[in-house]
Every structure is written in structure tokens, then in C-alpha cells.
Design a protein around this motif. Structure first.
Motif, PDB file in Angstrom:
ATOM      1  N   TRP A  34      45.224  46.499  40.074  1.00 19.59           N
ATOM      2  CA  TRP A  34      44.882  45.411  40.987  1.00 19.59           C
ATOM      3  C   TRP A  34      43.562  45.750  41.663  1.00 19.59           C
ATOM      4  O   TRP A  34      43.382  46.863  42.135  1.00 19.59           O
ATOM      5  CB  TRP A  34      45.966  45.236  42.041  1.00 19.59           C
ATOM      6  N   SER A  58      34.479  35.964  39.481  1.00 21.17           N
ATOM      7  CA  SER A  58      35.604  35.040  39.496  1.00 21.17           C
ATOM      8  C   SER A  58      35.566  34.125  38.268  1.00 21.17           C
ATOM      9  O   SER A  58      36.588  33.889  37.617  1.00 21.17           O
ATOM     10  CB  SER A  58      35.582  34.209  40.781  1.00 21.17           C
ATOM     11  N   LEU A  61      36.605  36.089  35.197  1.00 23.71           N
ATOM     12  CA  LEU A  61      38.064  36.241  35.155  1.00 23.71           C
ATOM     13  C   LEU A  61      38.715  34.962  34.630  1.00 23.71           C
ATOM     14  O   LEU A  61      39.647  35.020  33.822  1.00 23.71           O
ATOM     15  CB  LEU A  61      38.616  36.597  36.534  1.00 23.71           C
ATOM     16  N   VAL A  74      45.638  36.540  33.848  1.00 24.94           N
ATOM     17  CA  VAL A  74      44.979  37.119  35.014  1.00 24.94           C
ATOM     18  C   VAL A  74      45.844  36.769  36.224  1.00 24.94           C
ATOM     19  O   VAL A  74      45.944  35.600  36.602  1.00 24.94           O
ATOM     20  CB  VAL A  74      43.540  36.593  35.198  1.00 24.94           C
ATOM     21  N   ASN A  75      46.483  37.765  36.771  1.00 28.98           N
ATOM     22  CA  ASN A  75      47.322  37.572  37.956  1.00 28.98           C
ATOM     23  C   ASN A  75      46.471  37.687  39.201  1.00 28.98           C
ATOM     24  O   ASN A  75      45.452  38.374  39.205  1.00 28.98           O
ATOM     25  CB  ASN A  75      48.422  38.634  37.992  1.00 28.98           C
ATOM     26  N   HIS A  76      46.909  37.033  40.262  1.00 32.14           N
ATOM     27  CA  HIS A  76      46.243  37.202  41.548  1.00 32.14           C
ATOM     28  C   HIS A  76      47.302  37.213  42.646  1.00 32.14           C
ATOM     29  O   HIS A  76      48.383  36.644  42.495  1.00 32.14           O
ATOM     30  CB  HIS A  76      45.187  36.135  41.794  1.00 32.14           C
ATOM     31  N   GLU A  85      43.481  39.863  45.355  1.00 29.32           N
ATOM     32  CA  GLU A  85      43.375  40.928  44.356  1.00 29.32           C
ATOM     33  C   GLU A  85      43.724  40.323  43.003  1.00 29.32           C
ATOM     34  O   GLU A  85      44.523  39.385  42.919  1.00 29.32           O
ATOM     35  CB  GLU A  85      44.354  42.062  44.660  1.00 29.32           C
ATOM     36  N   TYR A  86      43.140  40.890  41.962  1.00 28.79           N
ATOM     37  CA  TYR A  86      43.306  40.383  40.607  1.00 28.79           C
ATOM     38  C   TYR A  86      43.751  41.508  39.683  1.00 28.79           C
ATOM     39  O   TYR A  86      43.373  42.668  39.870  1.00 28.79           O
ATOM     40  CB  TYR A  86      41.989  39.780  40.091  1.00 28.79           C
TER      41      TYR A  86
END
Length: 91
Positions: A34, A58, A61, A74-76, A85-86
Motif C-alpha cells: 500500500w 493517479s 494507476l 488497483v485497490n484504494h 493509499e493504493y
């Protein structure tokens, strides 16, 4: 200091769908850690001596989510009083 496998070489499969900024962001994020946009920005700068704005990172991503660029997840997440956070899940 950001730790992870970012120093490893990309496989031919990983490299074929990425170029330029997408490649650099992927290379930083492929370890599954992360990171904030600022941390990604710093890691890209440290690895390639190339500066990308947080807006550009961004966008890269978002590109990585597209099928033509690997279709990655792509989690955030967002904690109160903290930046987003990514995390990249490599398929």
C-alpha cells in the motif's frame, strides 16, 4: 524507505502491455504494498530520475486497470485524516 521487489526485472509478458509512465508506476507497485501517491511519486523518482505529478500517477494507476494495459486490480483505501493509499494486485 519503500521496500519491495521493485528492483527485479519485468518478465516479457509484464513489459509488453506497458510503456513510459505506466511501466514506471507498475514497476513500483507490483510488490502489492500500500502506498500514497506521494510515496509512488518518490519511488518513481528514485528509480528512474523521472518526476510525475500526483495527478499523472493517479491517471497511470487508472490505466493499469484497463484490459489493454493488463487489466490489473488497483485497490484504494482512505483512513480518516490520512491521504488515500493504493495497492496493485498483479494478475
Amino acid at each position: 524507505m519503500i521496500q519491495g521487489s521493485t528492483a527485479q526485472q519485468l518478465t516479457p509478458n509484464e513489459h509488453t502491455h506497458l510503456s513510459g509512465g505506466r511501466y514506471r508506476v507498475y514497476k513500483v507497485m507490483r510488490d502489492g504494498q500500500w502506498r500514497t501517491l506521494w510515496q509512488i511519486q518518490k519511488a518513481v523518482k528514485d528509480q528512474s530520475n523521472t518526476y510525475y505529478s500526483e495527478t499523472t500517477i493517479s491517471a497511470r494507476l487508472r490505466d493499469l486497470r484497463k484490459a489493454r494495459h493488463g487489466g490489473h486490480t488497483v485497490n484504494h483505501r482512505h483512513k480518516p485524516d490520512a491521504p488515500f493509499e493504493y495497492q496493485l494486485e498483479v494478475n
